[in-house]
Design a protein around this motif. Structure first.
Motif, PDB file in Angstrom:
ATOM      1  N   PRO A  11       0.801  -1.220   0.000  1.00  0.00           N
ATOM      2  CA  PRO A  11       0.000   0.000   0.000  1.00  0.00           C
ATOM      3  C   PRO A  11       0.847   1.291   0.000  1.00  0.00           C
ATOM      4  CG  PRO A  11       0.249  -0.793   2.246  1.00  0.00           C
ATOM      5  CD  PRO A  11       0.992  -1.754   1.367  1.00  0.00           C
ATOM      6  N   PHE A  12       2.148   1.184  -0.232  1.00  0.00           N
ATOM      7  CA  PHE A  12       3.008   2.375  -0.136  1.00  0.00           C
ATOM      8  C   PHE A  12       2.885   3.273  -1.371  1.00  0.00           C
ATOM      9  CE2 PHE A  12       4.626  -0.819   2.712  1.00  0.00           C
ATOM     10  CZ  PHE A  12       4.670  -0.095   3.888  1.00  0.00           C
ATOM     11  N   GLU A  13       2.863   2.624  -2.574  1.00  0.00           N
ATOM     12  CA  GLU A  13       2.618   3.395  -3.802  1.00  0.00           C
ATOM     13  C   GLU A  13       2.092   2.432  -4.844  1.00  0.00           C
ATOM     14  OE1 GLU A  13       5.681   4.618  -2.350  1.00  0.00           O
ATOM     15  OE2 GLU A  13       6.541   2.621  -2.448  1.00  0.00           O
ATOM     16  N   GLY A  23      -1.028   6.167  -2.374  1.00  0.00           N
ATOM     17  CA  GLY A  23      -0.463   5.257  -1.381  1.00  0.00           C
ATOM     18  C   GLY A  23       0.095   5.995  -0.187  1.00  0.00           C
ATOM     19  N   ILE A  24       0.539   5.237   0.802  1.00  0.00           N
ATOM     20  CA  ILE A  24       1.029   5.798   2.063  1.00  0.00           C
ATOM     21  C   ILE A  24       2.174   6.789   1.820  1.00  0.00           C
ATOM     22  CG2 ILE A  24       2.214   5.229   4.234  1.00  0.00           C
ATOM     23  CD1 ILE A  24       0.662   2.571   4.253  1.00  0.00           C
ATOM     24  N   SER A 210       1.303  12.482  14.611  1.00  0.00           N
ATOM     25  CA  SER A 210       0.066  13.231  14.355  1.00  0.00           C
ATOM     26  C   SER A 210      -1.111  12.300  14.035  1.00  0.00           C
ATOM     27  CB  SER A 210       0.269  14.173  13.174  1.00  0.00           C
ATOM     28  OG  SER A 210       0.342  13.417  11.987  1.00  0.00           O
ATOM     29  N   PRO A 211      -2.334  12.760  14.265  1.00  0.00           N
ATOM     30  CA  PRO A 211      -3.503  11.947  13.896  1.00  0.00           C
ATOM     31  C   PRO A 211      -3.619  11.753  12.383  1.00  0.00           C
ATOM     32  CG  PRO A 211      -4.170  14.082  14.860  1.00  0.00           C
ATOM     33  CD  PRO A 211      -2.693  14.004  14.953  1.00  0.00           C
ATOM     34  N   GLU A 212      -3.073  12.696  11.596  1.00  0.00           N
ATOM     35  CA  GLU A 212      -3.127  12.535  10.126  1.00  0.00           C
ATOM     36  C   GLU A 212      -2.342  11.291   9.670  1.00  0.00           C
ATOM     37  OE1 GLU A 212      -2.401  15.458  11.569  1.00  0.00           O
ATOM     38  OE2 GLU A 212      -3.227  17.139  10.418  1.00  0.00           O
ATOM     39  N   ILE A 217      -2.476   5.643   7.581  1.00  0.00           N
ATOM     40  CA  ILE A 217      -2.214   4.204   7.747  1.00  0.00           C
ATOM     41  C   ILE A 217      -3.532   3.433   7.781  1.00  0.00           C
ATOM     42  CG2 ILE A 217      -1.242   2.467   9.296  1.00  0.00           C
ATOM     43  CD1 ILE A 217       0.727   4.699  10.189  1.00  0.00           C
ATOM     44  N   ASP A 218      -4.521   3.964   8.520  1.00  0.00           N
ATOM     45  CA  ASP A 218      -5.828   3.291   8.593  1.00  0.00           C
ATOM     46  C   ASP A 218      -6.458   3.197   7.202  1.00  0.00           C
ATOM     47  OD1 ASP A 218      -5.546   2.961  11.266  1.00  0.00           O
ATOM     48  OD2 ASP A 218      -6.844   4.651  11.829  1.00  0.00           O
TER      49      ASP A 218
END
Ligand code: GLN
Length: 218
Positions: A11-13, A23-24, A210-212, A217-218
């Motif tokens: 899921p990175f790109e 992606g992440i 940070s929450p972002e 990730i979620d």
């Protein structure tokens, strides 16, 4: 800021059906760039054996490609703080009777890897050290490597564990074993680009808590 990535590494790109690179890593670098005061960034797609030369030649400024921090690469590029941990996975098809538990079990088999990756050097180093008779098929993309596995042209794929996990959710493949390497991903910049490195790291440290970041990730 021009960012190089290799979008076959979910899921990175990865590339969506409408052709966007997401992606992440992409979300990550967009957030960091914003924190650093950039109005926009440009994402450039490069096969994974290409981003380091593109960086050193000045074609790109940052690599965001799930790139593992290694001593060898550190001789050529500067890495940011680590942001993800990864081991290596041996991936096989779900219906296969072949369930390797180690690299030695690949003796006499055909494995496929992506050129320029740590998965490739893991198997190459093993062959050089032990003389094991393993045929290594090298691809420009992990997605092609997995297609080869699904089509029965190869016996296994060696790929980073977080990406292997995602492939198991998307395709009829499963992780036969995890080889613990204890590595981490970092973003990379040119060695002499100390100002950029410091600026990214400063933003990065804040962003990781940070929450972002959690939301991405979620
Ligand atoms: N993490 C692996 C490496 O650095 C693979 C990265 C990738 O294929 N994008 O070699």
């Amino acid at each position: 800021m021009v960012v190089g990535t290799s979008p076959d590494f979910p899921p990175f790109e990865y590339v969506t059906s409408n052709g966007s690179i997401v992606g992440i890593d992409i979300e990550l670098i967009k957030h960091l760039a914003k924190m650093m005061g950039y109005d926009a960034i440009k994402i450039v797609s490069i096969d994974f054996d290409g981003p380091i030369p593109a960086l050193t030649n000045g074609k790109i400024d940052v690599i965001a490609a799930g790139m593992t921090i290694t001593e060898e690469r550190k001789k050529v590029v500067a890495f940011t703080i680590p942001y993800w941990s990864a081991d290596q996975a041996i991936l096989v098809t779900k219906n296969s009777n072949f369930k390797p538990k180690s690299l030695s079990d690949l003796e006499g088999k055909i494995v496929t890897v992506q050129s320029g990756t740590t998965g490739e050097s893991l198997v190459d180093d093993f062959i050089n050290k032990t003389g094991a008779k393993i045929t290594v098929k090298r691809h420009s993309s992990f997605v092609l490597a997995v297609k080869d596995l699904l089509n029965g042209r190869v016996d296994a794929v060696i790929v980073d564990s977080p990406v292997a996990k995602l492939f198991t959710q998307k395709y009829g493949v499963e992780v036969a074993t995890i080889i613990s390497t204890g590595k981490h991903y970092g973003l990379a910049v040119r060695k002499d680009d100390t100002q950029l490195l410091n600026a990214i790291n400063e933003a990065f440290k804040k962003f990781l808590s940070s929450p972002e970041w959690k939301a991405i990730i979620d």
